[in-house]
Scaffold this motif. Sequence first.
Motif, PDB file in Angstrom:
ATOM      1  N   LEU A 172      -1.268 -56.988  45.783  1.00  0.00           N
ATOM      2  CA  LEU A 172      -2.664 -56.986  46.209  1.00  0.00           C
ATOM      3  C   LEU A 172      -3.537 -56.335  45.144  1.00  0.00           C
ATOM      4  CD1 LEU A 172      -2.313 -56.046  49.988  1.00  0.00           C
ATOM      5  CD2 LEU A 172      -2.723 -58.294  48.997  1.00  0.00           C
ATOM      6  N   VAL A 173      -4.711 -56.921  44.937  1.00  0.00           N
ATOM      7  CA  VAL A 173      -5.643 -56.431  43.930  1.00  0.00           C
ATOM      8  C   VAL A 173      -6.939 -56.023  44.617  1.00  0.00           C
ATOM      9  CG1 VAL A 173      -6.886 -56.960  41.812  1.00  0.00           C
ATOM     10  CG2 VAL A 173      -4.652 -58.002  42.234  1.00  0.00           C
ATOM     11  N   GLU A 174      -7.314 -54.778  44.461  1.00  0.00           N
ATOM     12  CA  GLU A 174      -8.566 -54.280  45.022  1.00  0.00           C
ATOM     13  C   GLU A 174      -9.642 -54.340  43.941  1.00  0.00           C
ATOM     14  OE1 GLU A 174     -10.967 -53.251  47.934  1.00  0.00           O
ATOM     15  OE2 GLU A 174      -8.804 -53.178  48.300  1.00  0.00           O
ATOM     16  N   PRO A 175     -10.657 -55.196  44.085  1.00  0.00           N
ATOM     17  CA  PRO A 175     -11.691 -55.318  43.055  1.00  0.00           C
ATOM     18  C   PRO A 175     -12.417 -53.989  42.835  1.00  0.00           C
ATOM     19  CG  PRO A 175     -11.833 -57.117  44.647  1.00  0.00           C
ATOM     20  CD  PRO A 175     -10.872 -56.125  45.218  1.00  0.00           C
ATOM     21  N   GLU A 176     -12.754 -53.735  41.582  1.00  0.00           N
ATOM     22  CA  GLU A 176     -13.520 -52.544  41.260  1.00  0.00           C
ATOM     23  C   GLU A 176     -15.014 -52.810  41.473  1.00  0.00           C
ATOM     24  OE1 GLU A 176     -12.587 -51.320  37.318  1.00  0.00           O
ATOM     25  OE2 GLU A 176     -10.422 -51.449  37.616  1.00  0.00           O
ATOM     26  N   LEU A 177     -15.791 -51.748  41.423  1.00  0.00           N
ATOM     27  CA  LEU A 177     -17.230 -51.871  41.653  1.00  0.00           C
ATOM     28  C   LEU A 177     -17.874 -52.823  40.642  1.00  0.00           C
ATOM     29  CD1 LEU A 177     -19.793 -51.037  43.122  1.00  0.00           C
ATOM     30  CD2 LEU A 177     -19.937 -49.046  41.598  1.00  0.00           C
ATOM     31  N   LYS A 178     -17.412 -52.783  39.397  1.00  0.00           N
ATOM     32  CA  LYS A 178     -18.001 -53.651  38.376  1.00  0.00           C
ATOM     33  C   LYS A 178     -17.760 -55.125  38.702  1.00  0.00           C
ATOM     34  CE  LYS A 178     -13.967 -53.536  35.290  1.00  0.00           C
ATOM     35  NZ  LYS A 178     -13.489 -53.275  33.902  1.00  0.00           N
ATOM     36  N   HIS A 179     -16.591 -55.434  39.279  1.00  0.00           N
ATOM     37  CA  HIS A 179     -16.301 -56.820  39.663  1.00  0.00           C
ATOM     38  C   HIS A 179     -17.216 -57.264  40.797  1.00  0.00           C
ATOM     39  CE1 HIS A 179     -12.081 -55.565  38.180  1.00  0.00           C
ATOM     40  NE2 HIS A 179     -12.724 -56.168  37.190  1.00  0.00           N
TER      41      HIS A 179
ATOM     42  N   GLU B 281     -10.464 -61.872  33.631  1.00  0.00           N
ATOM     43  CA  GLU B 281     -10.286 -60.566  32.988  1.00  0.00           C
ATOM     44  C   GLU B 281      -8.822 -60.272  32.703  1.00  0.00           C
ATOM     45  OE1 GLU B 281     -10.654 -56.292  34.844  1.00  0.00           O
ATOM     46  OE2 GLU B 281     -12.653 -56.953  34.210  1.00  0.00           O
ATOM     47  N   ASN B 282      -7.922 -60.712  33.595  1.00  0.00           N
ATOM     48  CA  ASN B 282      -6.502 -60.392  33.467  1.00  0.00           C
ATOM     49  C   ASN B 282      -5.667 -61.515  32.860  1.00  0.00           C
ATOM     50  OD1 ASN B 282      -6.088 -57.645  34.986  1.00  0.00           O
ATOM     51  ND2 ASN B 282      -7.465 -58.846  36.291  1.00  0.00           N
ATOM     52  N   GLY B 283      -6.282 -62.685  32.619  1.00  0.00           N
ATOM     53  CA  GLY B 283      -5.542 -63.797  32.048  1.00  0.00           C
ATOM     54  C   GLY B 283      -4.582 -64.451  33.017  1.00  0.00           C
ATOM     55  N   TRP B 284      -4.928 -64.462  34.307  1.00  0.00           N
ATOM     56  CA  TRP B 284      -4.063 -65.055  35.326  1.00  0.00           C
ATOM     57  C   TRP B 284      -4.408 -66.520  35.549  1.00  0.00           C
ATOM     58  CZ3 TRP B 284      -5.409 -60.509  39.066  1.00  0.00           C
ATOM     59  CH2 TRP B 284      -4.730 -59.359  38.651  1.00  0.00           C
ATOM     60  N   ALA B 285      -3.392 -67.349  35.801  1.00  0.00           N
ATOM     61  CA  ALA B 285      -3.625 -68.733  36.192  1.00  0.00           C
ATOM     62  C   ALA B 285      -4.110 -68.767  37.639  1.00  0.00           C
ATOM     63  CB  ALA B 285      -2.335 -69.548  36.058  1.00  0.00           C
TER      64      ALA B 285
ATOM     65  N   ASP C 290     -14.936 -66.339  46.030  1.00  0.00           N
ATOM     66  CA  ASP C 290     -14.500 -67.206  44.928  1.00  0.00           C
ATOM     67  C   ASP C 290     -14.943 -66.643  43.584  1.00  0.00           C
ATOM     68  OD1 ASP C 290     -13.350 -68.931  46.717  1.00  0.00           O
ATOM     69  OD2 ASP C 290     -15.047 -70.306  46.790  1.00  0.00           O
ATOM     70  N   LYS C 291     -16.192 -66.205  43.511  1.00  0.00           N
ATOM     71  CA  LYS C 291     -16.706 -65.638  42.261  1.00  0.00           C
ATOM     72  C   LYS C 291     -15.926 -64.385  41.870  1.00  0.00           C
ATOM     73  CE  LYS C 291     -21.403 -67.260  43.272  1.00  0.00           C
ATOM     74  NZ  LYS C 291     -22.775 -66.827  43.659  1.00  0.00           N
ATOM     75  N   LEU C 292     -15.616 -63.574  42.873  1.00  0.00           N
ATOM     76  CA  LEU C 292     -14.880 -62.340  42.620  1.00  0.00           C
ATOM     77  C   LEU C 292     -13.493 -62.642  42.061  1.00  0.00           C
ATOM     78  CD1 LEU C 292     -15.324 -59.303  42.973  1.00  0.00           C
ATOM     79  CD2 LEU C 292     -14.317 -59.480  45.252  1.00  0.00           C
ATOM     80  N   CYS C 293     -12.829 -63.631  42.643  1.00  0.00           N
ATOM     81  CA  CYS C 293     -11.482 -63.983  42.196  1.00  0.00           C
ATOM     82  C   CYS C 293     -11.496 -64.561  40.780  1.00  0.00           C
ATOM     83  CB  CYS C 293     -10.853 -64.983  43.165  1.00  0.00           C
ATOM     84  SG  CYS C 293     -10.379 -64.258  44.748  1.00  0.00           S
ATOM     85  N   LEU C 294     -12.491 -65.389  40.484  1.00  0.00           N
ATOM     86  CA  LEU C 294     -12.588 -65.945  39.139  1.00  0.00           C
ATOM     87  C   LEU C 294     -12.786 -64.847  38.090  1.00  0.00           C
ATOM     88  CD1 LEU C 294     -14.746 -69.156  39.699  1.00  0.00           C
ATOM     89  CD2 LEU C 294     -12.369 -69.038  38.951  1.00  0.00           C
ATOM     90  N   ILE C 295     -13.574 -63.853  38.427  1.00  0.00           N
ATOM     91  CA  ILE C 295     -13.791 -62.728  37.514  1.00  0.00           C
ATOM     92  C   ILE C 295     -12.483 -61.971  37.277  1.00  0.00           C
ATOM     93  CG2 ILE C 295     -14.935 -60.480  37.283  1.00  0.00           C
ATOM     94  CD1 ILE C 295     -17.332 -61.748  38.809  1.00  0.00           C
ATOM     95  N   LEU C 296     -11.732 -61.719  38.346  1.00  0.00           N
ATOM     96  CA  LEU C 296     -10.451 -61.024  38.227  1.00  0.00           C
ATOM     97  C   LEU C 296      -9.456 -61.825  37.394  1.00  0.00           C
ATOM     98  CD1 LEU C 296     -10.011 -59.726  41.886  1.00  0.00           C
ATOM     99  CD2 LEU C 296     -10.370 -58.320  39.852  1.00  0.00           C
ATOM    100  N   ALA C 297      -9.394 -63.135  37.650  1.00  0.00           N
ATOM    101  CA  ALA C 297      -8.442 -63.980  36.930  1.00  0.00           C
ATOM    102  C   ALA C 297      -8.759 -64.042  35.444  1.00  0.00           C
ATOM    103  CB  ALA C 297      -8.444 -65.383  37.536  1.00  0.00           C
TER     104      ALA C 297
END
Length: 306
Positions: A62-69, A93-97, A84-91
């Motif tokens: 599980l990934v808890e988004p940070e305030l900046k995200h 930033e971390n290079g996830w598919a 959706d926008k939050l997940c795209l930002i996380l992906a």
Amino acid sequence: MAGKKRHFLILDANILIDFCQCDRTLFRLISRYVGQIYLATPVLNEINQIDEVDCLEFGIKLVEPELKHVLLAAVEKGPLSFQDKLCLILAKENGWACVTNDKPLKGGSVQKAGMDDVMVGRIDGDIHVSMRKGVLKKCKVVIMTPDIIHTWLLSNIGDRDIVNFLLKVSLIIVDEVHTYTGVFGSNAAYLFRRIRHLLAVAGKTLQFIFASATMANPETYLVNLFGVPFTLIGEELDTSPKHEVEIVLLVPPRKEDFLSEVTKLIKEISAGPDRFIAFIDSRKQTELISSILARKLSGEEEMDPL
């Protein structure tokens, strides 16, 4: 599994629901053998088919988004939802598919963000023949039954779309392999040998992953079934989280018949604060014990179930 494992972020709740309805154990197989699965907590909170305990069991991080995200997602414009926008930002930033079945996301948002789009589809008896080749073209992960592989996929080996799909297959995961016995097992043995032969002619080598309950002599069983060497990943290599297990063997006092004594034991356990599951070896005995317990708990006079 040889090679570097990939990292996947589940982008939308539809993927979670589809996997839960199909086979929840696929999460564990993918996490263990294919790549690490990540899930943002805002997506998890959208559904009730899976919770944090399930994620721990299946190896989902599980990934808890940070305030900046959160702030970036809030100011981002476009048709996508905040999650959706939050997940795209996380992906990104971390290079996830990204794994998604959501049309707006598949329509270009993932590609515009410079990330891979991993689509998962299934083909079984409920999927109309006219729709099946579309699944093969769009999805990188396809779930099929052995019957579909035999009666449809390999029976149409002359079709260009099916050939193109098979040439891209590099990994086959076979779940519940301990059930491949008898006539079904012998048919499956020939089926997977046909697939290996077809791809060997094209110069491709398949990798297999077999998942099974505990069985005797798995080495001999799997070599006979699939005809390929393999590495046994036994219990000693299992790093999945698990609760401590205590096994208690009880000897009934033999004052009454076995069914009555089992019923009394279950009634006594049920009086405690903890929840539990009782496994009975037949449907008839389950119904009998349930009816006896119901009468006991309601204060009715016990009747002979026989």
